[in-house]
Design an enzyme around this catalytic site. Structure first.
Site, PDB file in Angstrom:
ATOM      1  N   GLY A  16      37.992  23.323  -8.624  1.00 14.42           N
ATOM      2  CA  GLY A  16      37.136  23.185  -7.602  1.00 14.42           C
ATOM      3  C   GLY A  16      35.766  22.449  -8.032  1.00 14.42           C
ATOM      4  N   ALA A  17      35.566  21.252  -7.162  1.00 16.52           N
ATOM      5  CA  ALA A  17      34.549  20.526  -7.645  1.00 16.52           C
ATOM      6  C   ALA A  17      33.671  20.461  -6.356  1.00 16.52           C
ATOM      7  CB  ALA A  17      35.073  19.128  -7.737  1.00 16.52           C
ATOM      8  N   PHE A 176      24.775  32.731  -7.883  1.00 19.42           N
ATOM      9  CA  PHE A 176      23.897  33.019  -6.963  1.00 19.42           C
ATOM     10  C   PHE A 176      22.841  31.926  -6.439  1.00 19.42           C
ATOM     11  CE2 PHE A 176      24.602  36.962  -9.491  1.00 19.42           C
ATOM     12  CZ  PHE A 176      24.912  37.653  -8.198  1.00 19.42           C
ATOM     13  N   LEU A 177      23.421  30.582  -6.865  1.00 20.31           N
ATOM     14  CA  LEU A 177      22.578  29.423  -6.486  1.00 20.31           C
ATOM     15  C   LEU A 177      22.354  29.292  -5.066  1.00 20.31           C
ATOM     16  CD1 LEU A 177      24.202  26.651  -5.124  1.00 20.31           C
ATOM     17  CD2 LEU A 177      25.224  26.678  -7.517  1.00 20.31           C
ATOM     18  N   LEU A 231      28.691  40.291  -3.224  1.00 19.59           N
ATOM     19  CA  LEU A 231      28.644  40.455  -1.647  1.00 19.59           C
ATOM     20  C   LEU A 231      27.424  41.180  -1.169  1.00 19.59           C
ATOM     21  CD1 LEU A 231      32.383  41.392  -0.941  1.00 19.59           C
ATOM     22  CD2 LEU A 231      31.377  39.233  -0.757  1.00 19.59           C
ATOM     23  N   ALA A 233      24.300  41.194  -2.541  1.00 17.93           N
ATOM     24  CA  ALA A 233      23.318  40.320  -2.586  1.00 17.93           C
ATOM     25  C   ALA A 233      23.083  39.543  -1.327  1.00 17.93           C
ATOM     26  CB  ALA A 233      23.060  39.331  -3.837  1.00 17.93           C
ATOM     27  N   PHE A 236      22.226  41.377   1.832  1.00 16.83           N
ATOM     28  CA  PHE A 236      20.648  41.773   1.955  1.00 16.83           C
ATOM     29  C   PHE A 236      19.806  40.784   2.364  1.00 16.83           C
ATOM     30  CE2 PHE A 236      19.467  46.070  -0.159  1.00 16.83           C
ATOM     31  CZ  PHE A 236      20.796  46.611   0.006  1.00 16.83           C
ATOM     32  N   CYS A 286      28.198  30.711   3.233  1.00 19.30           N
ATOM     33  CA  CYS A 286      28.334  31.992   2.766  1.00 19.30           C
ATOM     34  C   CYS A 286      27.895  33.128   3.311  1.00 19.30           C
ATOM     35  CB  CYS A 286      28.028  32.069   1.369  1.00 19.30           C
ATOM     36  SG  CYS A 286      28.845  30.855   0.310  1.00 19.30           S
TER      37      CYS A 286
HETATM   38  P1  NAD Z   1      33.545  23.862  -1.405  1.00 21.45           P
HETATM   39  O1  NAD Z   1      34.636  24.053  -0.191  1.00 21.45           O
HETATM   40  O2  NAD Z   1      32.537  22.979  -1.411  1.00 21.45           O
HETATM   41  O3  NAD Z   1      34.466  23.447  -2.787  1.00 21.45           O
HETATM   42  C1  NAD Z   1      35.680  24.113  -3.077  1.00 21.45           C
HETATM   43  C2  NAD Z   1      36.625  23.097  -3.887  1.00 21.45           C
HETATM   44  O4  NAD Z   1      37.961  23.935  -4.207  1.00 21.45           O
HETATM   45  C3  NAD Z   1      37.222  21.689  -2.804  1.00 21.45           C
HETATM   46  O5  NAD Z   1      36.662  20.717  -3.072  1.00 21.45           O
HETATM   47  C4  NAD Z   1      38.666  21.956  -2.694  1.00 21.45           C
HETATM   48  O6  NAD Z   1      39.436  20.933  -2.481  1.00 21.45           O
HETATM   49  C5  NAD Z   1      39.046  22.624  -4.056  1.00 21.45           C
HETATM   50  N1  NAD Z   1      40.117  23.584  -4.211  1.00 21.45           N
HETATM   51  C6  NAD Z   1      40.695  24.423  -3.423  1.00 21.45           C
HETATM   52  N2  NAD Z   1      41.939  24.691  -3.706  1.00 21.45           N
HETATM   53  C7  NAD Z   1      42.225  24.168  -4.971  1.00 21.45           C
HETATM   54  C8  NAD Z   1      43.268  24.343  -5.888  1.00 21.45           C
HETATM   55  N3  NAD Z   1      43.988  25.068  -5.836  1.00 21.45           N
HETATM   56  N4  NAD Z   1      43.187  23.346  -7.022  1.00 21.45           N
HETATM   57  C9  NAD Z   1      42.017  22.485  -7.293  1.00 21.45           C
HETATM   58  N5  NAD Z   1      40.993  22.650  -6.468  1.00 21.45           N
HETATM   59  C10 NAD Z   1      41.017  23.176  -5.181  1.00 21.45           C
HETATM   60  O7  NAD Z   1      33.316  25.514  -1.627  1.00 21.45           O
HETATM   61  P2  NAD Z   1      31.857  25.883  -2.469  1.00 21.45           P
HETATM   62  O8  NAD Z   1      30.793  25.963  -1.427  1.00 21.45           O
HETATM   63  O9  NAD Z   1      31.817  25.203  -3.717  1.00 21.45           O
HETATM   64  O10 NAD Z   1      32.324  27.471  -2.791  1.00 21.45           O
HETATM   65  C11 NAD Z   1      33.176  27.804  -3.742  1.00 21.45           C
HETATM   66  C12 NAD Z   1      33.061  29.395  -3.538  1.00 21.45           C
HETATM   67  O11 NAD Z   1      31.723  29.644  -4.319  1.00 21.45           O
HETATM   68  C13 NAD Z   1      33.162  30.306  -2.315  1.00 21.45           C
HETATM   69  O12 NAD Z   1      33.730  31.542  -2.689  1.00 21.45           O
HETATM   70  C14 NAD Z   1      31.731  30.388  -2.347  1.00 21.45           C
HETATM   71  O13 NAD Z   1      31.662  31.634  -1.462  1.00 21.45           O
HETATM   72  C15 NAD Z   1      31.022  30.634  -3.406  1.00 21.45           C
HETATM   73  N6  NAD Z   1      29.758  30.415  -3.572  1.00 21.45           N
HETATM   74  C16 NAD Z   1      29.199  29.324  -2.685  1.00 21.45           C
HETATM   75  C17 NAD Z   1      27.790  28.908  -2.802  1.00 21.45           C
HETATM   76  C18 NAD Z   1      27.363  27.983  -2.176  1.00 21.45           C
HETATM   77  O14 NAD Z   1      26.185  27.543  -2.285  1.00 21.45           O
HETATM   78  N7  NAD Z   1      28.106  26.874  -1.456  1.00 21.45           N
HETATM   79  C19 NAD Z   1      26.844  29.582  -3.552  1.00 21.45           C
HETATM   80  C20 NAD Z   1      27.395  30.788  -4.356  1.00 21.45           C
HETATM   81  C21 NAD Z   1      28.822  30.870  -4.108  1.00 21.45           C
HETATM   82  C1  UGA Z   2      22.637  31.767  -0.138  1.00 22.06           C
HETATM   83  C2  UGA Z   2      21.793  32.567  -1.290  1.00 22.06           C
HETATM   84  O1  UGA Z   2      20.560  32.419  -1.095  1.00 22.06           O
HETATM   85  C3  UGA Z   2      22.207  32.297  -2.725  1.00 22.06           C
HETATM   86  O2  UGA Z   2      21.860  33.306  -3.408  1.00 22.06           O
HETATM   87  C4  UGA Z   2      23.824  32.599  -2.640  1.00 22.06           C
HETATM   88  O3  UGA Z   2      24.227  32.301  -3.778  1.00 22.06           O
HETATM   89  C5  UGA Z   2      24.555  31.407  -1.609  1.00 22.06           C
HETATM   90  O4  UGA Z   2      23.989  32.082  -0.243  1.00 22.06           O
HETATM   91  C6  UGA Z   2      25.869  31.608  -1.464  1.00 22.06           C
HETATM   92  O5  UGA Z   2      26.592  32.490  -1.875  1.00 22.06           O
HETATM   93  O6  UGA Z   2      26.531  30.636  -0.881  1.00 22.06           O
HETATM   94  P1  UGA Z   2      22.265  29.168   0.679  1.00 22.06           P
HETATM   95  O7  UGA Z   2      23.209  29.707   1.854  1.00 22.06           O
HETATM   96  O8  UGA Z   2      22.534  28.138  -0.065  1.00 22.06           O
HETATM   97  O9  UGA Z   2      21.926  30.424  -0.437  1.00 22.06           O
HETATM   98  O10 UGA Z   2      20.771  29.228   1.147  1.00 22.06           O
HETATM   99  P2  UGA Z   2      19.573  30.173   1.384  1.00 22.06           P
HETATM  100  O11 UGA Z   2      18.228  29.667   1.080  1.00 22.06           O
HETATM  101  O12 UGA Z   2      20.053  31.460   1.301  1.00 22.06           O
HETATM  102  O13 UGA Z   2      19.384  29.625   3.176  1.00 22.06           O
HETATM  103  C7  UGA Z   2      20.655  30.433   4.109  1.00 22.06           C
HETATM  104  C8  UGA Z   2      20.085  30.426   5.360  1.00 22.06           C
HETATM  105  O14 UGA Z   2      19.059  31.296   5.643  1.00 22.06           O
HETATM  106  C9  UGA Z   2      19.505  28.782   5.821  1.00 22.06           C
HETATM  107  O15 UGA Z   2      20.035  28.524   7.149  1.00 22.06           O
HETATM  108  C10 UGA Z   2      18.038  28.980   5.639  1.00 22.06           C
HETATM  109  O16 UGA Z   2      17.414  28.183   6.624  1.00 22.06           O
HETATM  110  C11 UGA Z   2      17.899  30.436   6.240  1.00 22.06           C
HETATM  111  N1  UGA Z   2      16.746  30.915   5.928  1.00 22.06           N
HETATM  112  C12 UGA Z   2      16.523  31.312   4.622  1.00 22.06           C
HETATM  113  C13 UGA Z   2      15.887  31.447   6.873  1.00 22.06           C
HETATM  114  O17 UGA Z   2      16.043  31.319   7.972  1.00 22.06           O
HETATM  115  N2  UGA Z   2      14.699  32.297   6.323  1.00 22.06           N
HETATM  116  C14 UGA Z   2      14.257  32.229   5.194  1.00 22.06           C
HETATM  117  O18 UGA Z   2      13.260  32.844   5.006  1.00 22.06           O
HETATM  118  C15 UGA Z   2      15.319  32.049   4.370  1.00 22.06           C
END
Ligand code: NAD
Ligand code: UGA
Length: 482
Positions: A16-17, A176-177, A231, A233, A236, A286
């Site tokens: 997953g990239a 948690f990024l 989930l 975090a 909340f 998310c």
């Molecule tokens: P994304 O859609 O940007 O990336 C996922 C990638 O996985 C895609 O490029 C897809 O082509 C690839 N993929 C799917 N199935 C595959 C397979 N079988 N083999 C190889 N590649 C495959 O998703 P994301 O935003 O990176 O999120 C990934 C996970 O991390 C999710 O569970 C999400 O909830 C979690 N997460 C996301 C964030 C965020 O900020 N986006 C932060 C924390 C956690």
């Molecule tokens: C969020 C969490 O902050 C990360 O810790 C978690 O890893 C990630 O989801 C995930 O699991 O995907 P993210 O969605 O990238 O990160 O960005 P946030 O800064 O949390 O903002 C989420 C949404 O809330 C945005 O639409 C932002 O504008 C909004 N927001 C945020 C507000 O409206 N008010 C605030 O005070 C903060």
């Protein structure tokens, strides 16, 4: 070279990239020059983009990311479409694939769709060799590790295509990024959470993090606590936003000011000042998905009251977005049909090119349903992405301008990369993303060109009211009661 059961990790594969897999492995590679990282994906297009010589074309925009890619790519960081080969050679495998909400079947609309995670587990089971540590990086429902372990276990118990049977440890290491600050968050995390049953495997992953994360920040839990903590975090954080947005509506009704209320409550140490900015409603891939997952799990485990409590966080967010659209229509004399409205910002927050679940999508759809002509600007998000999000097709009109339309709504929209050329005859400007550029608009210049009486709607509280009002413009700011 595989290391077998010893503790030395030399080669890591990340499946997953995307927004997590890409930045996470880039920061790992930067901090661990002694380990080689192979990031693989089924999307060849994405892998090609990660390998693009032009660093402005990387598939994920994050401040500081391009510099790290330049430093590590080709040295100890590789993006590849050769999934099987890289699984086979890895000592440790991160699963960072998407886990969207299920659209059909049992749990549709709430439960996570684990199809991609399962596919990964099966691929790992088929191609891994010797001992491999499998790390859940994706956000997963509690007890998913059990499913992964079962799939991997089947391989351990059967004859495989490999000459020697592989063995596995499964760890949960949620990410948690936040987007827009991913590099900083990965380099300086508040904590790193590692859940698992094997102390040896937990220690091996901890050792990797210790290359740049202080030991006291690395928390060890059982695997289910780790999955549920991720989930929780997100739930909340989203709950705080729904809470403050609900109060913003009350501020507007009572004459209170949400910025003052936020400051007043945020100085209480027990509440804290972060995540108290009222806005157009939370977006991002998310928050909604993870809360709905929590709702599904609560119902599944016979806890309907818990499910209802968390579902209300999402309901408040939906209501809040529609509230903003309705309010725009009301202020523009109850009709926006054919009126030109400039939308500033489409990303779900500043400093990212991600539009998933962006509040801009729902608000723009609402305004298009009312027949508006929207002109949409975002410094990073391009028109193709917006067309996908607004489910529209492009047509070229008689002035040779590209206009986007859909059968789903009456209005239409166009894209601009130059907001200064779009103030003419605009009835309203709606700020939906807090990009720095929008703080620098010269309101006196823009007022001369707009259609009067003209409105500025600031859903992010980023502009100075005195400048807008002095420019003879009407102003609505979120949570600003008069
Ligand atoms: P994304 O859609 O940007 O990336 C996922 C990638 O996985 C895609 O490029 C897809 O082509 C690839 N993929 C799917 N199935 C595959 C397979 N079988 N083999 C190889 N590649 C495959 O998703 P994301 O935003 O990176 O999120 C990934 C996970 O991390 C999710 O569970 C999400 O909830 C979690 N997460 C996301 C964030 C965020 O900020 N986006 C932060 C924390 C956690
Ligand atoms: C969020 C969490 O902050 C990360 O810790 C978690 O890893 C990630 O989801 C995930 O699991 O995907 P993210 O969605 O990238 O990160 O960005 P946030 O800064 O949390 O903002 C989420 C949404 O809330 C945005 O639409 C932002 O504008 C909004 N927001 C945020 C507000 O409206 N008010 C605030 O005070 C903060």
């Amino acid at each position: 070279m595989k290391t077998g059961n010893n503790n030395e990790i030399r080669r890591i594969c990340c499946i997953g990239a995307g927004y997590v897999g890409g930045p996470t492995m880039i920061v790992f590679a930067d901090n661990c020059p002694h380990i080689n990282f192979y990031v693989v994906d089924i999307s060849k297009e994405k892998i090609d983009a990660w390998n693009n010589e032009d660093l402005s074309k990387l598939p994920v925009y994050e401040p500081g990311l391009d510099k790290l890619v330049r430093e590590c790519r080709g040295k100890n960081l590789f993006f590849s479409s050769e999934i099987e080969k890289n699984i086979a050679k890895a000592d440790m495998i991160f699963i960072s694939v998407n886990t969207p909400t299920k659209k059909k079947g049992i749990g549709a609309g709430k439960a996570s769709n684990l199809i991609y995670v399962e596919a990964c587990a099966r691929q790992v089971a088929k191609h891994a060799k010797n001992h491999t540590i499998v790390v859940e990086k994706s956000t997963l429902p509690v007890r998913t590790a059990e499913v992964i372990k079962k799939i991997l276990g089947e391989t351990q118990n059967s004859v495989t295509i490999n000459s020697c049977k592989p063995t596995f440890d499964v760890l949960s290491n949620p990410e948690f990024l936040s987007e827009g600050s991913a590099v900083k968050d990965l380099n300086e995390p508040d904590r790193v959470l590692i859940g698992g049953e094997s102390k040896e495997a937990i220690d091996i992953l901890s050792e990797i993090y210790k290359n740049w994360v202080p030991e006291y920040k690395i928390l060890h839990t059982n695997i289910w606590s780790s999955e549920l903590a991720k989930l929780t975090a997100n739930a909340f954080l989203a709950q705080r936003i729904s809470s403050i947005n609900s109060i913003s509506a009350l501020c507007e009704a009572t004459g209170a000011n949400i910025a003052e209320v936020s400051r007043a409550i945020g100085t209480d140490n027990r509440i804290g000042s972060k995540f108290l900015d009222s806005g157009p409603g939370f977006g991002g891939s998310c928050f909604k998905k993870d809360i709905l997952n929590l709702v599904y799990l609560s119902k599944h485990f016979g806890l309907p009251e818990v499910a209802n409590f968390w579902e209300s966080v999402v309901e408040m967010n939906n209501w809040h977005q529609h509230r903003i659209s309705r309010l725009i229509v009301q202020k523009l004399f109850g009709t926006i049909s054919g009126k030109k409205i400039l939308i500033l910002g489409f990303a779900f927050k500043a400093n990212t090119n991600d539009t998933r679940e962006s509040a801009a999508i729902q608000i723009c759809k609402d305004l298009l349903e009312e027949g508006a002509h929207l002109v949409i600007h975002d410094p990073i998000v391009n028109s193709n992405q917006i067309a996908i999000d607004l489910e529209s097709n492009s047509i070229v009109n008689k002035n040779k301008k590209v206009i986007y339309k859909s059968d789903n709504y009456e209005g239409n929209w166009s894209y601009t990369d130059d907001i200064n050329s779009e103030f003419v005859n605009t009835h309203a400007i709606v700020i939906l993303t807090e990009w720095e550029d929008y703080k620098k608009i010269e309101w006196s210049n823009c007022s001369k060109l707009m259609k009067k009486p003209a409105w500025i709607f600031d859903s992010r509280l980023i502009i100075k009211p005195s400048e807008v009002l002095a420019a003879d413009l009407n102003l609505w700011q979120i949570g600003y009661g008069t």
